[in-house]
Design a protein around this motif. Structure first.
Motif, short mmCIF file in Angstrom:
data_model
loop_
_atom_site.label_atom_id
_atom_site.label_comp_id
_atom_site.label_asym_id
_atom_site.label_seq_id
_atom_site.Cartn_x
_atom_site.Cartn_y
_atom_site.Cartn_z
N GLY A 93 49.53 44.38 22.50
CA GLY A 93 49.59 44.65 23.93
C GLY A 93 49.62 43.35 24.72
O GLY A 93 49.30 42.29 24.20
N ARG A 94 49.99 43.48 25.97
CA ARG A 94 50.19 42.30 26.80
C ARG A 94 49.17 42.18 27.93
O ARG A 94 49.31 41.36 28.81
N TYR A 95 48.14 43.01 27.90
CA TYR A 95 47.17 42.97 28.99
C TYR A 95 46.44 41.64 29.02
O TYR A 95 46.05 41.11 27.98
N ILE A 96 46.26 41.11 30.21
CA ILE A 96 45.62 39.81 30.40
C ILE A 96 44.42 39.98 31.32
O ILE A 96 44.54 40.57 32.40
N TYR A 97 43.30 39.45 30.91
CA TYR A 97 42.14 39.38 31.79
C TYR A 97 42.18 38.04 32.49
O TYR A 97 42.39 37.01 31.86
N SER A 98 41.98 38.09 33.79
CA SER A 98 42.02 36.85 34.56
C SER A 98 40.96 36.88 35.66
O SER A 98 40.43 37.94 36.00
N VAL A 99 40.67 35.69 36.16
CA VAL A 99 39.74 35.54 37.28
C VAL A 99 40.39 34.61 38.29
O VAL A 99 41.30 33.85 37.96
N GLU A 100 39.90 34.67 39.50
CA GLU A 100 40.38 33.77 40.56
C GLU A 100 39.65 32.43 40.45
O GLU A 100 38.49 32.39 40.04
N PRO A 101 40.29 31.34 40.84
CA PRO A 101 39.66 30.02 40.74
C PRO A 101 38.37 29.87 41.55
O PRO A 101 37.49 29.11 41.17
N ASP A 102 38.27 30.61 42.67
CA ASP A 102 37.08 30.48 43.52
C ASP A 102 35.95 31.44 43.15
O ASP A 102 34.88 31.39 43.75
N GLU A 103 36.20 32.29 42.16
CA GLU A 103 35.17 33.21 41.70
C GLU A 103 34.02 32.42 41.08
O GLU A 103 34.22 31.36 40.50
N ARG A 104 32.81 32.93 41.23
CA ARG A 104 31.63 32.26 40.65
C ARG A 104 31.67 32.34 39.13
O ARG A 104 32.11 33.34 38.55
N LEU A 105 31.18 31.30 38.49
CA LEU A 105 31.14 31.26 37.04
C LEU A 105 30.34 32.43 36.48
O LEU A 105 30.72 33.02 35.47
N SER A 106 29.28 32.82 37.15
CA SER A 106 28.46 33.95 36.67
C SER A 106 29.28 35.24 36.59
O SER A 106 29.11 36.02 35.65
N ALA A 107 30.19 35.45 37.52
CA ALA A 107 31.05 36.65 37.49
C ALA A 107 32.03 36.57 36.32
O ALA A 107 32.28 37.58 35.65
N ALA A 108 32.55 35.38 36.06
CA ALA A 108 33.48 35.21 34.93
C ALA A 108 32.74 35.43 33.61
O ALA A 108 33.29 36.05 32.69
N VAL A 109 31.51 34.95 33.52
CA VAL A 109 30.71 35.15 32.31
C VAL A 109 30.48 36.64 32.09
O VAL A 109 30.58 37.13 30.96
N LYS A 110 30.22 37.36 33.16
CA LYS A 110 30.03 38.81 33.05
C LYS A 110 31.30 39.49 32.54
O LYS A 110 31.25 40.38 31.69
N THR A 111 32.46 39.07 33.04
CA THR A 111 33.74 39.61 32.57
C THR A 111 33.92 39.36 31.08
O THR A 111 34.30 40.26 30.33
N LEU A 112 33.64 38.13 30.63
CA LEU A 112 33.77 37.81 29.21
C LEU A 112 32.85 38.70 28.37
O LEU A 112 33.27 39.23 27.33
N SER A 113 31.64 38.89 28.83
CA SER A 113 30.67 39.70 28.10
C SER A 113 31.07 41.17 28.07
O SER A 113 31.08 41.79 27.00
N GLU A 114 31.43 41.72 29.21
CA GLU A 114 31.79 43.14 29.29
C GLU A 114 33.05 43.45 28.48
O GLU A 114 33.14 44.50 27.86
N ARG A 115 34.00 42.55 28.50
CA ARG A 115 35.28 42.77 27.81
C ARG A 115 35.25 42.33 26.35
O ARG A 115 36.20 42.55 25.62
N ARG A 116 34.16 41.63 25.98
CA ARG A 116 34.00 41.12 24.62
C ARG A 116 35.17 40.23 24.22
O ARG A 116 35.80 40.43 23.17
N ILE A 117 35.46 39.27 25.11
CA ILE A 117 36.55 38.33 24.89
C ILE A 117 36.02 36.91 24.99
O ILE A 117 34.92 36.68 25.52
N GLY A 118 36.78 35.96 24.49
CA GLY A 118 36.33 34.57 24.45
C GLY A 118 36.92 33.67 25.52
O GLY A 118 36.50 32.53 25.65
#
Length: 143
Positions: free
Chosen positions: A11-36
């Motif tokens: 599949g081609r689905y991509i998880y992404s975040v915005e550059p101005d998003e807080r690191l804590s929110a990105a960490v939560k995304t990584l954890s919830e999606r179980r991605i590296g």
């Protein structure tokens, strides 16, 4: 085998975040999606990549206060990418020599069309190996 074949399989689905998003929110995304890793994108433009390694490094350097930083302050800016026509061998070479575990896949117009991880490659290679073993087994059985 090419990157395109892996993307068509996984599949081609991509998880992404915005550059101005807080690191804590990105960490939560990584954890919830179980991605590296997640791509850091402004609209459709690739600004960088944020990996677990980036996060571990900044936490080791600055502690938990770094979780309030924007992603753009922590991300890897010089992103190495690959193309859909690259072979699995070529991207394995890049990942091994440069110690990357994730490569964004770009099309001819530098648009992101996928993300390949070392896990994707390992799964693909294992599947190839199993098919080869089965073909050899079937050949021996029929001889």
């Amino acid at each position: 085998m090419t990157v395109r074949a892996i993307l068509e399989s996984k599949g081609r689905y991509i998880y992404s975040v915005e550059p101005d998003e807080r690191l804590s929110a990105a960490v939560k995304t990584l954890s919830e999606r179980r991605i590296g890793a997640v791509l850091v994108m402004r609209g459709t433009r690739l600004d960088g990549i944020l990996s677990e390694r980036d996060i571990v490094k900044v936490l080791a350097d600055r502690g938990a206060a770094a979780l309030d930083d924007p992603v753009h302050a922590v991300m890897t800016r010089d992103v190495v990418s690959c193309a859909q026509n690259d072979t699995v061998g070529e991207i394995m070479e890049v990942m091994t020599s440069q110690k990357f575990r994730h490569l964004p896949v770009l099309d001819g117009d530098d648009r992101v069309v996928g993300l390949i991880s070392i896990g994707d490659i390992v799964k693909w290679r294992l599947r190839e190996y199993e098919h080869e073993q089965q073909a050899l087994h079937d050949y021996i059985k029929s001889a």
